[in-house]
Design a protein around this motif. Structure first.
Motif, PDB file in Angstrom:
ATOM      1  N   LEU A  99       0.831  -1.199   0.000  1.00  0.00           N
ATOM      2  CA  LEU A  99       0.000   0.000   0.000  1.00  0.00           C
ATOM      3  C   LEU A  99       0.868   1.253   0.000  1.00  0.00           C
ATOM      4  N   ARG A 100       1.972   1.223   0.734  1.00  0.00           N
ATOM      5  CA  ARG A 100       2.888   2.378   0.733  1.00  0.00           C
ATOM      6  C   ARG A 100       3.528   2.556  -0.645  1.00  0.00           C
ATOM      7  N   ILE A 101       3.904   1.463  -1.264  1.00  0.00           N
ATOM      8  CA  ILE A 101       4.489   1.541  -2.606  1.00  0.00           C
ATOM      9  C   ILE A 101       3.467   2.092  -3.588  1.00  0.00           C
ATOM     10  N   ARG A 102       2.232   1.585  -3.476  1.00  0.00           N
ATOM     11  CA  ARG A 102       1.169   2.088  -4.352  1.00  0.00           C
ATOM     12  C   ARG A 102       0.994   3.595  -4.184  1.00  0.00           C
ATOM     13  N   HIS A 103       0.989   4.047  -2.947  1.00  0.00           N
ATOM     14  CA  HIS A 103       0.836   5.480  -2.665  1.00  0.00           C
ATOM     15  C   HIS A 103       1.932   6.282  -3.362  1.00  0.00           C
ATOM     16  N   ASP A 104       3.156   5.827  -3.234  1.00  0.00           N
ATOM     17  CA  ASP A 104       4.274   6.546  -3.850  1.00  0.00           C
ATOM     18  C   ASP A 104       4.185   6.534  -5.372  1.00  0.00           C
ATOM     19  N   ILE A 105       3.860   5.378  -5.943  1.00  0.00           N
ATOM     20  CA  ILE A 105       3.790   5.267  -7.397  1.00  0.00           C
ATOM     21  C   ILE A 105       2.725   6.204  -7.968  1.00  0.00           C
ATOM     22  N   GLU A 106       1.526   6.152  -7.410  1.00  0.00           N
ATOM     23  CA  GLU A 106       0.429   6.937  -7.982  1.00  0.00           C
ATOM     24  C   GLU A 106       0.593   8.433  -7.730  1.00  0.00           C
ATOM     25  N   CYS A 107       1.003   8.801  -6.529  1.00  0.00           N
ATOM     26  CA  CYS A 107       1.116  10.222  -6.216  1.00  0.00           C
ATOM     27  C   CYS A 107       2.280  10.876  -6.963  1.00  0.00           C
ATOM     28  N   ARG A 108       3.388  10.168  -7.073  1.00  0.00           N
ATOM     29  CA  ARG A 108       4.549  10.723  -7.772  1.00  0.00           C
ATOM     30  C   ARG A 108       4.290  10.866  -9.271  1.00  0.00           C
ATOM     31  N   ALA A 109       3.350  10.090  -9.789  1.00  0.00           N
ATOM     32  CA  ALA A 109       3.046  10.148 -11.226  1.00  0.00           C
ATOM     33  C   ALA A 109       2.106  11.290 -11.581  1.00  0.00           C
ATOM     34  N   ALA A 110       1.609  12.011 -10.589  1.00  0.00           N
ATOM     35  CA  ALA A 110       0.585  13.032 -10.834  1.00  0.00           C
ATOM     36  C   ALA A 110       1.024  14.077 -11.863  1.00  0.00           C
TER      37      ALA A 110
END
Length: 228
Positions: free
Chosen positions: A88-99
């Motif tokens: 879940l932490r990895i998902r958070h980083d991946i999606e938010c950083r891609a904004a």
């Protein structure tokens, strides 16, 4: 793009049919963690050859949903809270950083595709079809991330989505999982996307992920306590 729910349904092969049914049972917990999956029994269930079942199990193994060992039965993978929290932490980083990249690439086609997935989630919620909702939820996030044009990372996000969805279902009571509310939680992401502001989209995604019912708040509270 990796996707669980295809916008244009096509007839599945026997192997794909078996894989989809087994994936559904694993994610929803009908097949419990550790359950044995015997090729002969599954071949009889799906009325196909053992080789067909083997293909399906290999794909499920690639996604981490089953564990396979030579000369032994295949088993449904465990659902570790440590694994789920880290994903879940990895998902958070991946999606938010891609904004930033998503905002730069946004167009009418992206907005239409996301709205299509949102409408499909709403229909699934009305039908009380939780797995269909999860499929379209996953496809919504994958389609959004596709705009960031980082195809090597997409399979990582796919695994994060599938395993965190599964963990949430296995560790929450059905009455706490409001399907309609799950669908509507995606509206704020669409609204943020239309602003054209990367920070607004990143905040919407962050809030969406960190507030996942019966899961997100605990994971990110623990992250804060550890100062990471």
């Amino acid at each position: 793009m990796i996707s669980l729910a295809e916008s244009t349904p096509r007839q599945r092969s026997r192997s794909e049919t078996a894989e989809h049914a087994l994936r559904r049972d694993i994610v929803l917990g009908t097949l419990a963690p550790g359950a044995a999956l015997r090729e002969l029994e599954l071949a009889e269930r799906f009325d196909c050859a053992q080789g067909t079942i083997r293909e399906a199990l290999m794909r499920l193994s690639e996604d981490g949903l089953v564990t396979r060992r030579a000369r032994r039965d295949t088993h449904v993978a465990q659902a570790s809270p440590d694994d789920a929290g880290e994903l879940l932490r990895i998902r958070h980083d991946i999606e938010c950083r891609a904004a930033v990249r998503v905002i730069e690439a946004r167009n009418d086609a992206l907005l239409r595709d996301l709205d299509t997935q949102l409408q499909a989630m709403r229909i699934a919620a009305l039908r009380e079809d939780e797995y269909s909702l999860l499929e379209h939820d996953c496809s919504f996030h994958l389609r959004l991330f596709e705009a960031a044009a980082m195809p090597v990372v997409e399979p990582v996000l796919f695994r994060c989505l599938v395993h965190t969805q599964r963990f949430k279902i296995l560790n929450s009571a059905p009455e706490t999982r409001d399907l309609k509310a799950t669908a509507e939680r995606h509206v704020s992401i669409l609204e943020a996307l239309t602003t054209g502001e990367p920070d607004t989209l990143a905040r919407a995604l962050s809030h969406h992920i960190t507030t996942i019912v019966d899961f997100g708040p605990d994971v990110f509270a623990a992250k804060g306590r550890h100062g990471t």
